[in-house]
Scaffold this motif. Structure first.
Motif, PDB file in Angstrom:
ATOM      1  N   ARG A 250       0.830  -1.206   0.000  1.00 27.82           N
ATOM      2  CA  ARG A 250       0.000   0.000   0.000  1.00 27.82           C
ATOM      3  C   ARG A 250       0.865   1.258   0.000  1.00 27.82           C
ATOM      4  NH1 ARG A 250      -3.391   2.833  -2.163  1.00 27.82           N
ATOM      5  NH2 ARG A 250      -4.443   4.342  -0.879  1.00 27.82           N
ATOM      6  N   LEU A 251       1.973   1.224   0.743  1.00 30.16           N
ATOM      7  CA  LEU A 251       2.884   2.364   0.769  1.00 30.16           C
ATOM      8  C   LEU A 251       3.453   2.619  -0.628  1.00 30.16           C
ATOM      9  CD1 LEU A 251       4.350   4.516   2.422  1.00 30.16           C
ATOM     10  CD2 LEU A 251       6.109   2.833   2.918  1.00 30.16           C
ATOM     11  N   GLN A 252       3.807   1.548  -1.348  1.00 35.24           N
ATOM     12  CA  GLN A 252       4.312   1.707  -2.705  1.00 35.24           C
ATOM     13  C   GLN A 252       3.239   2.290  -3.614  1.00 35.24           C
ATOM     14  OE1 GLN A 252       7.542   1.203  -3.800  1.00 35.24           O
ATOM     15  NE2 GLN A 252       6.705   2.313  -5.562  1.00 35.24           N
ATOM     16  N   GLU A 253       1.996   1.840  -3.457  1.00 31.97           N
ATOM     17  CA  GLU A 253       0.897   2.371  -4.265  1.00 31.97           C
ATOM     18  C   GLU A 253       0.701   3.868  -4.006  1.00 31.97           C
ATOM     19  OE1 GLU A 253      -2.413  -0.051  -3.160  1.00 31.97           O
ATOM     20  OE2 GLU A 253      -1.719  -1.797  -4.281  1.00 31.97           O
ATOM     21  N   VAL A 254       0.785   4.260  -2.746  1.00 30.15           N
ATOM     22  CA  VAL A 254       0.617   5.674  -2.394  1.00 30.15           C
ATOM     23  C   VAL A 254       1.765   6.502  -2.975  1.00 30.15           C
ATOM     24  CG1 VAL A 254       0.617   7.307  -0.467  1.00 30.15           C
ATOM     25  CG2 VAL A 254      -0.785   5.241  -0.349  1.00 30.15           C
ATOM     26  N   GLU A 255       2.982   5.966  -2.903  1.00 28.87           N
ATOM     27  CA  GLU A 255       4.122   6.687  -3.475  1.00 28.87           C
ATOM     28  C   GLU A 255       3.969   6.841  -4.981  1.00 28.87           C
ATOM     29  OE1 GLU A 255       7.548   4.509  -2.146  1.00 28.87           O
ATOM     30  OE2 GLU A 255       7.563   5.499  -0.199  1.00 28.87           O
ATOM     31  N   ASP A 256       3.476   5.802  -5.652  1.00 27.02           N
ATOM     32  CA  ASP A 256       3.238   5.892  -7.106  1.00 27.02           C
ATOM     33  C   ASP A 256       2.182   6.951  -7.416  1.00 27.02           C
ATOM     34  OD1 ASP A 256       5.081   3.860  -7.412  1.00 27.02           O
ATOM     35  OD2 ASP A 256       3.578   2.280  -7.744  1.00 27.02           O
ATOM     36  N   GLU A 257       1.122   6.982  -6.627  1.00 26.56           N
ATOM     37  CA  GLU A 257       0.078   7.989  -6.819  1.00 26.56           C
ATOM     38  C   GLU A 257       0.629   9.391  -6.591  1.00 26.56           C
ATOM     39  OE1 GLU A 257      -3.121   6.911  -4.203  1.00 26.56           O
ATOM     40  OE2 GLU A 257      -3.532   5.046  -5.269  1.00 26.56           O
ATOM     41  N   LEU A 258       1.528   9.523  -5.638  1.00 27.22           N
ATOM     42  CA  LEU A 258       2.142  10.820  -5.350  1.00 27.22           C
ATOM     43  C   LEU A 258       2.997  11.294  -6.524  1.00 27.22           C
ATOM     44  CD1 LEU A 258       2.584  13.066  -3.284  1.00 27.22           C
ATOM     45  CD2 LEU A 258       4.442  11.716  -2.320  1.00 27.22           C
ATOM     46  N   VAL A 259       3.724  10.385  -7.144  1.00 26.82           N
ATOM     47  CA  VAL A 259       4.536  10.741  -8.317  1.00 26.82           C
ATOM     48  C   VAL A 259       3.628  11.246  -9.434  1.00 26.82           C
ATOM     49  CG1 VAL A 259       5.972   9.770 -10.172  1.00 26.82           C
ATOM     50  CG2 VAL A 259       6.475   9.215  -7.786  1.00 26.82           C
ATOM     51  N   ILE A 260       2.514  10.559  -9.670  1.00 26.14           N
ATOM     52  CA  ILE A 260       1.567  10.973 -10.711  1.00 26.14           C
ATOM     53  C   ILE A 260       0.988  12.343 -10.382  1.00 26.14           C
ATOM     54  CG2 ILE A 260      -0.682  10.451 -11.745  1.00 26.14           C
ATOM     55  CD1 ILE A 260       0.081   7.440 -11.383  1.00 26.14           C
ATOM     56  N   ALA A 261       0.627  12.553  -9.116  1.00 22.89           N
ATOM     57  CA  ALA A 261       0.059  13.840  -8.701  1.00 22.89           C
ATOM     58  C   ALA A 261       1.077  14.964  -8.896  1.00 22.89           C
ATOM     59  CB  ALA A 261      -0.404  13.778  -7.250  1.00 22.89           C
ATOM     60  N   ARG A 262       2.343  14.702  -8.565  1.00 27.16           N
ATOM     61  CA  ARG A 262       3.383  15.728  -8.747  1.00 27.16           C
ATOM     62  C   ARG A 262       3.557  16.089 -10.214  1.00 27.16           C
ATOM     63  NH1 ARG A 262       7.661  13.263  -4.518  1.00 27.16           N
ATOM     64  NH2 ARG A 262       6.912  14.329  -2.667  1.00 27.16           N
ATOM     65  N   ARG A 263       3.493  15.075 -11.086  1.00 27.84           N
ATOM     66  CA  ARG A 263       3.612  15.343 -12.522  1.00 27.84           C
ATOM     67  C   ARG A 263       2.452  16.203 -12.998  1.00 27.84           C
ATOM     68  NH1 ARG A 263       5.249   9.271 -14.281  1.00 27.84           N
ATOM     69  NH2 ARG A 263       7.419   9.369 -13.656  1.00 27.84           N
ATOM     70  N   LYS A 264       1.259  15.902 -12.521  1.00 29.72           N
ATOM     71  CA  LYS A 264       0.087  16.686 -12.912  1.00 29.72           C
ATOM     72  C   LYS A 264       0.214  18.124 -12.424  1.00 29.72           C
ATOM     73  CE  LYS A 264      -3.258  12.926 -13.267  1.00 29.72           C
ATOM     74  NZ  LYS A 264      -4.474  12.331 -12.735  1.00 29.72           N
ATOM     75  N   ILE A 265       0.670  18.287 -11.181  1.00 30.55           N
ATOM     76  CA  ILE A 265       0.851  19.635 -10.619  1.00 30.55           C
ATOM     77  C   ILE A 265       1.905  20.403 -11.416  1.00 30.55           C
ATOM     78  CG2 ILE A 265       1.752  20.896  -8.621  1.00 30.55           C
ATOM     79  CD1 ILE A 265       0.314  18.777  -6.871  1.00 30.55           C
ATOM     80  N   ASP A 266       3.011  19.727 -11.773  1.00 33.90           N
ATOM     81  CA  ASP A 266       4.042  20.386 -12.580  1.00 33.90           C
ATOM     82  C   ASP A 266       3.481  20.832 -13.927  1.00 33.90           C
ATOM     83  OD1 ASP A 266       5.903  20.084 -10.593  1.00 33.90           O
ATOM     84  OD2 ASP A 266       6.894  18.337 -11.502  1.00 33.90           O
ATOM     85  N   SER A 267       2.661  19.986 -14.532  1.00 39.71           N
ATOM     86  CA  SER A 267       2.059  20.329 -15.814  1.00 39.71           C
ATOM     87  C   SER A 267       1.133  21.536 -15.674  1.00 39.71           C
ATOM     88  CB  SER A 267       1.271  19.133 -16.356  1.00 39.71           C
ATOM     89  OG  SER A 267       0.588  19.478 -17.521  1.00 39.71           O
ATOM     90  N   ILE A 268       0.331  21.549 -14.625  1.00 44.57           N
ATOM     91  CA  ILE A 268      -0.575  22.680 -14.381  1.00 44.57           C
ATOM     92  C   ILE A 268       0.225  23.946 -14.110  1.00 44.57           C
ATOM     93  CG2 ILE A 268      -2.283  23.614 -12.772  1.00 44.57           C
ATOM     94  CD1 ILE A 268      -3.330  20.678 -12.514  1.00 44.57           C
ATOM     95  N   ASP A 269       1.295  23.837 -13.314  1.00 38.87           N
ATOM     96  CA  ASP A 269       2.154  24.995 -13.052  1.00 38.87           C
ATOM     97  C   ASP A 269       2.721  25.556 -14.355  1.00 38.87           C
ATOM     98  OD1 ASP A 269       1.792  25.065 -10.340  1.00 38.87           O
ATOM     99  OD2 ASP A 269       3.674  24.043  -9.853  1.00 38.87           O
ATOM    100  N   HIS A 270       3.159  24.657 -15.231  1.00 38.93           N
ATOM    101  CA  HIS A 270       3.720  25.100 -16.513  1.00 38.93           C
ATOM    102  C   HIS A 270       2.659  25.820 -17.342  1.00 38.93           C
ATOM    103  CE1 HIS A 270       6.238  25.132 -20.055  1.00 38.93           C
ATOM    104  NE2 HIS A 270       5.239  24.607 -20.750  1.00 38.93           N
TER     105      HIS A 270
END
Length: 86
Positions: free
Chosen positions: A31-51
């Motif tokens: 579950r911790l690995q799944e949450v970390e993977d979701e966090l990576v995806i969320a960070r990418r989305k946030i970076d895209s929105i910031d751009h």
């Protein structure tokens, strides 16, 4: 029910508890690995929105320096850019 446990009963109890703890630990790790993977995806989305926001902000800032004025009848954009006319 007796308040004393035999050696074999204690072994089975502790072995069962160890298996339970290991199974829960494996689930927690997964579950911790799944949450970390979701966090990576969320960070990418946030970076895209910031751009996108940054690009839009630049576009708006450039737009502040541009004045939109109506052209006279028969006038062209070229004459307006040169500043001729009222």
């Amino acid at each position: 029910m007796s308040s004393f446990y035999g050696a074999e009963e204690l072994w089975h109890l502790t072995h069962g508890m160890q298996r339970l703890v290991l199974a829960e630990s494996a689930r927690d790790t997964q579950r911790l690995q799944e949450v970390e993977d979701e966090l990576v995806i969320a960070r990418r989305k946030i970076d895209s929105i910031d751009h996108q926001l940054y690009a839009h902000d630049l576009q708006l800032r450039r737009g502040r320096n541009v004045r939109v004025v109506p052209l006279l009848y028969g006038g062209s954009a070229r004459t307006r850019q040169r500043g001729s006319g009222p």
